[in-house]
Design a protein around this motif. Structure first.
Motif, mmCIF file in Angstrom:
data_model
loop_
_atom_site.group_PDB
_atom_site.id
_atom_site.type_symbol
_atom_site.label_atom_id
_atom_site.label_comp_id
_atom_site.label_asym_id
_atom_site.label_seq_id
_atom_site.Cartn_x
_atom_site.Cartn_y
_atom_site.Cartn_z
ATOM 1 N N VAL A 68 -5.845 -4.368 -33.669
ATOM 2 C CA VAL A 68 -5.200 -4.794 -34.896
ATOM 3 C C VAL A 68 -4.419 -4.318 -35.706
ATOM 4 C CG1 VAL A 68 -6.342 -5.016 -37.313
ATOM 5 C CG2 VAL A 68 -7.559 -5.400 -35.177
ATOM 6 N N ARG A 69 -3.698 -4.761 -35.875
ATOM 7 C CA ARG A 69 -2.254 -4.908 -36.973
ATOM 8 C C ARG A 69 -2.309 -3.570 -38.307
ATOM 9 N NH1 ARG A 69 0.496 -7.039 -41.154
ATOM 10 N NH2 ARG A 69 -0.781 -9.031 -40.937
ATOM 11 N N GLY A 70 -2.196 -2.520 -38.185
ATOM 12 C CA GLY A 70 -2.390 -1.849 -39.762
ATOM 13 C C GLY A 70 -3.254 -0.693 -38.759
ATOM 14 N N ILE A 71 -3.920 -0.602 -37.244
ATOM 15 C CA ILE A 71 -5.129 0.423 -37.161
ATOM 16 C C ILE A 71 -4.827 1.358 -36.256
ATOM 17 C CG2 ILE A 71 -7.328 0.896 -36.394
ATOM 18 C CD1 ILE A 71 -8.247 -1.974 -37.699
ATOM 19 N N GLY A 72 -3.893 1.986 -36.293
ATOM 20 C CA GLY A 72 -3.495 3.214 -35.185
ATOM 21 C C GLY A 72 -4.295 4.057 -34.842
ATOM 22 N N GLU A 73 -4.163 4.735 -34.424
ATOM 23 C CA GLU A 73 -4.898 5.919 -34.077
ATOM 24 C C GLU A 73 -5.356 7.284 -35.285
ATOM 25 O OE1 GLU A 73 -4.031 9.007 -30.937
ATOM 26 O OE2 GLU A 73 -2.837 7.726 -30.289
ATOM 27 N N LYS A 74 -4.476 7.510 -36.616
ATOM 28 C CA LYS A 74 -5.449 8.245 -37.801
ATOM 29 C C LYS A 74 -6.421 7.308 -38.488
ATOM 30 C CE LYS A 74 -1.271 11.577 -38.311
ATOM 31 N NZ LYS A 74 -0.148 11.638 -39.173
ATOM 32 N N THR A 75 -5.878 6.035 -38.048
ATOM 33 C CA THR A 75 -6.389 5.435 -39.668
ATOM 34 C C THR A 75 -8.094 4.797 -38.131
ATOM 35 O OG1 THR A 75 -5.127 4.003 -40.070
ATOM 36 C CG2 THR A 75 -7.399 2.494 -40.668
ATOM 37 N N PHE A 76 -7.928 5.116 -36.955
ATOM 38 C CA PHE A 76 -8.908 4.435 -36.008
ATOM 39 C C PHE A 76 -10.459 6.265 -36.524
ATOM 40 C CE2 PHE A 76 -11.119 5.214 -32.237
ATOM 41 C CZ PHE A 76 -12.287 4.497 -32.191
ATOM 42 N N GLU A 77 -9.281 7.230 -35.758
ATOM 43 C CA GLU A 77 -9.841 8.604 -36.739
ATOM 44 C C GLU A 77 -11.149 8.714 -37.587
ATOM 45 O OE1 GLU A 77 -8.148 11.847 -35.524
ATOM 46 O OE2 GLU A 77 -6.859 10.965 -33.667
ATOM 47 N N ARG A 78 -10.512 8.050 -39.131
ATOM 48 C CA ARG A 78 -11.014 7.816 -40.223
ATOM 49 C C ARG A 78 -12.449 7.093 -39.569
ATOM 50 N NH1 ARG A 78 -7.321 8.484 -44.694
ATOM 51 N NH2 ARG A 78 -6.288 10.593 -44.379
ATOM 52 N N MET A 79 -12.120 5.889 -39.284
ATOM 53 C CA MET A 79 -13.189 4.623 -39.317
ATOM 54 C C MET A 79 -14.045 4.998 -37.742
ATOM 55 S SD MET A 79 -10.552 1.415 -38.996
ATOM 56 C CE MET A 79 -11.464 0.095 -38.935
#
Length: 85
Positions: A68-79
């Protein structure tokens, strides 16, 4: 006791306009509002997650969210701790 603390945090967040604390959310069935409970997910990101589900289908594994556009590794790790399938 934990439920009382969580309820208190949610009420405090609601009064201050902040997001409530995260809670596990099913990214395959979550509503627009439910998806926004995830860390780093606001209205625009929730809409992109739903659009992805409609176009591609169910997420097969949590890591698929990174498509999904806008979800990279760092964002994914938080989620990640809060994602359910």
């Amino acid at each position: 006791a934990q439920a009382v603390v969580e309820l208190s945090e949610r009420r405090s967040a609601a009064r201050s306009g902040r997001k409530p604390p995260p809670e596990p959310t099913n990214v395959n069935t979550g509503s627009f509002e439910e998806l926004q409970r995830l860390p780093r997910v606001g209205p625009a990101m929730a809409a992109r997650i739903i659009a992805y589900r409609q176009e591609v289908g169910r997420f097969q594994r949590p890591e698929d969210l990174m498509e999904v556009r806008g979800i990279g590794e760092k964002t994914f790790e938080r989620m990640a701790p809060w994602i359910r399938l």
